[in-house]
Design a protein around this motif. Sequence first.
Motif, mmCIF file in Angstrom:
data_model
loop_
_atom_site.group_PDB
_atom_site.id
_atom_site.type_symbol
_atom_site.label_atom_id
_atom_site.label_comp_id
_atom_site.label_asym_id
_atom_site.label_seq_id
_atom_site.Cartn_x
_atom_site.Cartn_y
_atom_site.Cartn_z
ATOM 1 N N GLN A 151 1.003 -1.235 -0.091
ATOM 2 C CA GLN A 151 0.068 0.096 0.004
ATOM 3 C C GLN A 151 0.835 1.257 -0.052
ATOM 4 O O GLN A 151 0.496 2.153 -0.742
ATOM 5 C CB GLN A 151 -0.996 0.061 1.179
ATOM 6 N N LEU A 190 2.232 1.803 -3.352
ATOM 7 C CA LEU A 190 1.060 2.168 -4.362
ATOM 8 C C LEU A 190 1.395 3.732 -4.417
ATOM 9 O O LEU A 190 0.909 4.431 -5.216
ATOM 10 C CB LEU A 190 0.016 1.662 -4.198
ATOM 11 N N ASP A 199 -9.053 -7.659 -3.333
ATOM 12 C CA ASP A 199 -8.089 -7.187 -2.341
ATOM 13 C C ASP A 199 -8.333 -7.908 -1.054
ATOM 14 O O ASP A 199 -9.271 -8.484 -0.741
ATOM 15 C CB ASP A 199 -8.246 -5.571 -2.351
ATOM 16 N N TYR A 212 -8.925 -3.399 1.350
ATOM 17 C CA TYR A 212 -7.714 -2.813 2.045
ATOM 18 C C TYR A 212 -7.527 -1.456 1.565
ATOM 19 O O TYR A 212 -7.306 -0.497 2.374
ATOM 20 C CB TYR A 212 -6.607 -3.815 2.069
ATOM 21 N N GLN A 213 -7.555 -1.346 0.274
ATOM 22 C CA GLN A 213 -7.072 0.046 -0.504
ATOM 23 C C GLN A 213 -8.022 0.797 -0.278
ATOM 24 O O GLN A 213 -7.647 2.123 -0.625
ATOM 25 C CB GLN A 213 -6.847 -0.223 -1.832
ATOM 26 N N LEU A 222 -5.235 3.110 7.366
ATOM 27 C CA LEU A 222 -4.149 2.377 6.570
ATOM 28 C C LEU A 222 -2.860 2.560 7.283
ATOM 29 O O LEU A 222 -2.169 1.524 7.270
ATOM 30 C CB LEU A 222 -3.794 3.029 5.338
#
Length: 333
Positions: free
Chosen positions: A183, A186, A252, A278-279, A286
């Motif tokens: 994450q 990303l 995800d 999650y994203q 997060l």
Amino acid sequence: MAFRATASLRQGLKLRPAFELALRSSCLQLVLARWGLETAALMGLQGNQTANDDERKVRAVEAITDAMYKSGLDDHATLAEKEMLEKPYRSWEYSDYVYGDNWEALGALQWLLGRQHVIPPYYSSFDRARLFRNTGIMPADPSTIESFVDTFMSSQIRQHVDAQQLQHAVNTSEAWIWRARAQVLLGLREEITNVTSDRPGSEQETALEAALRTRHIPSSLRKIAADLPNTIPLAAKHSLDKGLIGSIESDDFGIVVEMKETAEEVSANQPRTTTVPYQNLDSDHLDALRKIAESRFMAFAWALGKIDSWDIEKTGELLSINPINAIWTPEND
């Protein structure tokens, strides 16, 4: 080849002696007790504080520091931990408060010692009050520290988790630290893409490396950033197949969150939940999930001798505890 890889995984997990885990757990509990006092002071949770209240807390801080030395924990605490405990009350700096991230590591160590029966999902925290009760340690009383550690001093003490439980816990930890790091990557994809190999030492390169270090992410993972939109669904599928996550949502890792409750649900103590990818979490959530994964991963890595000292920076150099991250092993262990 698959057999050899799996056999290597089974042979690689050897815990430090139980008394070492108990000593480290005691150090964590002592400093986290001080962390609680300092955090309450910082956040103004004392309410209408009087001079007597302040004096009482100063005495409590001094007693915790004395307990470290009288119990002999000073031989096992890190330099940073000793410096934090030796500072006067209400003189901590920002870097000291970050020590609160160690709560999840304390929980993982207690699980290894048999004092915590369950590791919560990686989107939930250990019950902090229970973690303190589990050991019987009273931070200002060195005899309670000695009593807890003595329980694990015998060389005949057996491990409280069997090899299969340990392997599954480590594998689960690896899956969630991988997803947490993915994450962060990303969010840094554009910077990573813009920094080319023919520009070593550039300001961009320096800033990117600093961002990775701050989040304790191995620099070698930069190479996976470009393909993460394709890799994350595959990682989620492998993780679910191996029992490392509970569900998949929109290709995800599925995260269970509580929804806003009605008055009836509050009175019935039956919170409603839903599962989100999650994203899709906001930056605060997060960050919280990353810290949970990072803290537990560090505890397992240290307990298994994969890092030689209790130092969060060391985890930033570690890709996995197994020879290959459990998500990508060729067969389910």
